[in-house]
Enzyme design. Structure first.
Site, PDB file in Angstrom:
ATOM      1  N   GLU A   1      61.258  15.173  24.094  1.00  0.00           N
ATOM      2  CA  GLU A   1      59.807  15.187  24.321  1.00  0.00           C
ATOM      3  C   GLU A   1      59.450  15.873  25.639  1.00  0.00           C
ATOM      4  O   GLU A   1      60.217  15.816  26.607  1.00  0.00           O
ATOM      5  CB  GLU A   1      59.273  13.753  24.323  1.00  0.00           C
ATOM      6  CG  GLU A   1      59.464  13.067  22.980  1.00  0.00           C
ATOM      7  CD  GLU A   1      59.239  11.562  23.021  1.00  0.00           C
ATOM      8  OE1 GLU A   1      58.914  10.995  21.966  1.00  0.00           O
ATOM      9  OE2 GLU A   1      59.394  10.956  24.095  1.00  0.00           O
TER      10      GLU A   1
ATOM     11  N   THR B   1      53.723  11.358  18.322  1.00  0.00           N
ATOM     12  CA  THR B   1      54.328  10.147  17.749  1.00  0.00           C
ATOM     13  C   THR B   1      53.327   8.992  17.682  1.00  0.00           C
ATOM     14  O   THR B   1      52.169   9.135  18.026  1.00  0.00           O
ATOM     15  CB  THR B   1      55.554   9.723  18.568  1.00  0.00           C
ATOM     16  OG1 THR B   1      55.131   9.403  19.904  1.00  0.00           O
ATOM     17  CG2 THR B   1      56.578  10.832  18.637  1.00  0.00           C
TER      18      THR B   1
ATOM     19  N   GLU C   1      54.640  11.988  13.740  1.00  0.00           N
ATOM     20  CA  GLU C   1      55.851  11.221  13.448  1.00  0.00           C
ATOM     21  C   GLU C   1      55.519   9.747  13.635  1.00  0.00           C
ATOM     22  O   GLU C   1      54.607   9.396  14.377  1.00  0.00           O
ATOM     23  CB  GLU C   1      56.993  11.577  14.408  1.00  0.00           C
ATOM     24  CG  GLU C   1      57.479  13.000  14.347  1.00  0.00           C
ATOM     25  CD  GLU C   1      58.598  13.264  15.351  1.00  0.00           C
ATOM     26  OE1 GLU C   1      59.013  12.302  16.054  1.00  0.00           O
ATOM     27  OE2 GLU C   1      59.050  14.416  15.438  1.00  0.00           O
TER      28      GLU C   1
ATOM     29  N   LEU D   1      58.510   4.181  15.283  1.00  0.00           N
ATOM     30  CA  LEU D   1      59.498   3.161  14.933  1.00  0.00           C
ATOM     31  C   LEU D   1      59.661   3.111  13.416  1.00  0.00           C
ATOM     32  O   LEU D   1      58.729   3.442  12.685  1.00  0.00           O
ATOM     33  CB  LEU D   1      59.050   1.791  15.454  1.00  0.00           C
ATOM     34  CG  LEU D   1      58.873   1.663  16.974  1.00  0.00           C
ATOM     35  CD1 LEU D   1      58.244   0.320  17.327  1.00  0.00           C
ATOM     36  CD2 LEU D   1      60.202   1.840  17.693  1.00  0.00           C
TER      37      LEU D   1
END
Length: 585
Positions: free
Chosen positions: A291, A451, A489, A492
């Site tokens: 990232e 994310t 995305e 978790l």
């Protein structure tokens, strides 16, 4: 439109195929008992209204897949035995909908037009390639890729580890395992998002194995520890080479930027026959976990725990030298000797610290604004330099370039947004820290990958003022303003319909100020593992992929989609269980 798989098999068998809903017992190694399965006629299922959300699930631990010896016991007795092999083969090879049917719809007059929808990719295991440069669990990988293709998945995401390919010596590249894995993807008709993983695997959320940086890089870091990111307590972080030395020849005569560029160029040259066809995206790693950020919240050795604020990573000599020069240029040389010394520790909360507290906090002072501007600008310039190389190297190759940005949602409801600041995102209640990132990506035509798409605000600790939904909305607006594609995305692993519904909603980008016809450019699902192939999880996943491909403009009943997925999973179940069992061994 071709008839769906279940309809074709049902026609061949001369009987109706019904959905199976288990009564809740845990799977066992005993022969399947068909009396423990409730047969529900499809016509009796209620159809939810479009956009209607499901209730939060009662989450349970992943169940263990049935043994390989019992696979045939899960087939419906309504299917004639002589059709079982055909069902398995068809379920293994035929997706729910062909790529052409997914990509186009028919206009009046017989012409095809492109329609919406979000393609779904699936992340491969982190250790898909072994330290011996071979495909890990090759048989299981092959079965799994077949299963993913059969479910209508667009493709897979693969980490191409710097620490494996160029492990032993500078410019000595071993692509062995990756060549095999990429050709397997091509064989199954799956597209690939290839991640140039210039970071260490191990020490972050979800890291299931350890893959350090190349041996020769670690040797240089041992000689000069300032090549590693450093906090104010002189704790070194070896996940990624400090961006402070990006342009210095500190790695056996090459700069880190030259090393990254040479690696990408070697990848391009070795796999040029797959670029633009099988390999459709290059995600360029720019920091820990791949990232664009500083390693401000390292989990290794218990240094940081959620929801701590993290710590600034600017105390290696190269970063401090840059800070000193910036302070002198600003006419404030006294600001150039150190970063904030009152910003607390990794596991503090904002109000515990003088620097991050809401009233009179140093973050909102002249020094704080100077420091945070410099700290975030260094990160932006790091991204700019690597993107310039990547876009030049892959120019004309027919691939997208993407960059991953972390979804740091904890303490988002505070004024200072402390965890985002320590990670390098200058985002506060009074300043948009994601628009500059989006604008930087826009200059290079790159995709903004984000994310935490699966998270809802109320699922997170409210005392930590977590707000993932609000954060995703802010990023959606920033990327719309910069006219940059947004991909997503999940942060978790989640297998429940409640998370799937949140992803569907977030990927539609239905936020005020965003174009009505805009959707995410892609979604990458974390991650392929045995739990994904558990029958209930797989059924939900297949339906989820179908819904994502339909897009927000579809006028389909979700119950209808789920029934199709149920039928598909039913006939393909033995094959899917083979993939699950193979992955576990």
């Amino acid at each position: 439109m071709a008839l769906n798989l279940a309809h074709q098999i049902g026609t061949l068998a001369g009987t109706q195929i019904v959905a199976e809903v288990t009564t809740g017992e845990q799977p066992s190694s005993d022969p399947a008992n068909v009396s423990g399965v409730l047969k529900v006629p499809l016509a009796n299922l209620r159809c939810n209204a479009p956009g209607e959300t499901v209730s939060p699930p009662m989450l349970t631990p992943p169940l263990t897949p049935r043994s390989a010896a019992n696979r045939s016991g899960t087939m419906s007795p309504m299917l004639r035995a002589d059709l079982s092999a055909a069902c398995q083969a068809y379920g293994a090879l035929a997706p729910l909908e062909t790529e052409e049917e997914s990509a186009v719809s028919w206009k009046e007059g017989g012409k095809k037009e492109k329609k919406g929808g979000v393609p779904v990719y699936v992340m491969m295991p982190l250790d898909s390639v072994t330290s011996g440069n071979t495909v890990n669990r090759k048989k299981a990988m092959n079965a799994s890729l077949q299963a993913l293709k059969s479910a209508g998945v667009e493709g897979i995401m693969i980490d191409v580890w710097w620490g494996l390919v160029e492990r032993e010596a500078p410019a000595a590249y071993n692509w062995g395992g990756y060549a095999d894995l990429l050709h397997m993807a091509k064989k199954h008709g799956l597209k690939v998002q290839a991640v140039m993983s210039f970071h260490q695997c191990g020490g972050n959320v979800g890291d299931s194995c350890t893959i350090p940086l190349p041996k020769w890089v670690r040797e240089e870091m041992e000689k000069d520890p300032d090549l590693a990111y450093t906090d104010q307590w002189e704790r070194r972080n070896y996940e990624y080479v400090s961006l402070g030395c990006d342009t210095l020849p500190v790695l056996k005569g090459r700069t880190p930027l030259q090393c990254y560029a040479d690696f990408m160029r070697a990848f391009r040259d070795n796999f040029k026959h797959l670029l633009g066809d099988t390999i459709v995206e290059i995600q360029v790693g720019m920091g820990p976990a791949g990232e664009l950020r500083y390693p401000s919240y390292p989990e290794a050795n218990g240094t940081w725990k959620f929801p701590g604020i993290g710590a600034f990573q600017c105390y290696d000599k190269y970063m401090l030298s840059s800070l000193k020069a910036a302070a002198e240029a600003a006419g404030k040389p006294e600001w150039g000797s150190t970063g904030p010394t009152d910003a607390g520790h990794y596991n503090n909360w904002p109000e515990d610290t003088p620097f991050f507290k809401k009233e009179g906090g140093g973050w909102n002072s002249p020094f704080g604004e100077f420091f945070l501007s410099w700290y975030s600008q260094m990160l932006l310039e790091h991204g700019e330099r690597i993107l310039s190389s990547a876009t030049s190297i892959f120019d004309g190759a027919g691939v997208k370039i993407s960059v991953k940005v972390a979804g740091i949602h904890w303490h988002y409801g505070t004024r200072s947004h402390a965890p985002e600041l320590t990670a390098g995102y200058y985002n506060t209640r009074y300043r948009d820290g994601y628009l500059p990132i989006a604008q930087m990506l826009a200059r290079h035509g790159a995709v903004f990958n984000f994310t935490c798409i699966e998270m809802r605000d109320h699922e997170q600790p409210q005392d930590a003022l977590c707000a993932p939904e609000k954060l995703v909305k802010q990023v959606a607006l920033a990327t719309a303003a910069a006219q940059v594609p947004l991909a997503g995305e999940n942060a978790l692993p989640r297998y429940d319909e409640y998370a799937h519904e949140q992803i569907l909603q977030a990927s539609s980008l239905d936020v005020d100020g965003s174009p009505v016809d805009r959707e995410m450019s892609a979604f990458t699902y974390l991650r392929m593992n045995p739990s994904l192939f558990h029958p209930e999880n797989w059924r939900r996943f297949v339906a989820f992929v179908k819904k994502m491909k339909n897009g927000k403009g579809a006028r389909r009943c979700w119950e209808e989609v789920e029934r199709e997925a149920e039928q598909f999973v039913h006939v393909a179940q033995p094959f899917i269980q083979e993939a699950a069992v193979a992955l576990m061994h």
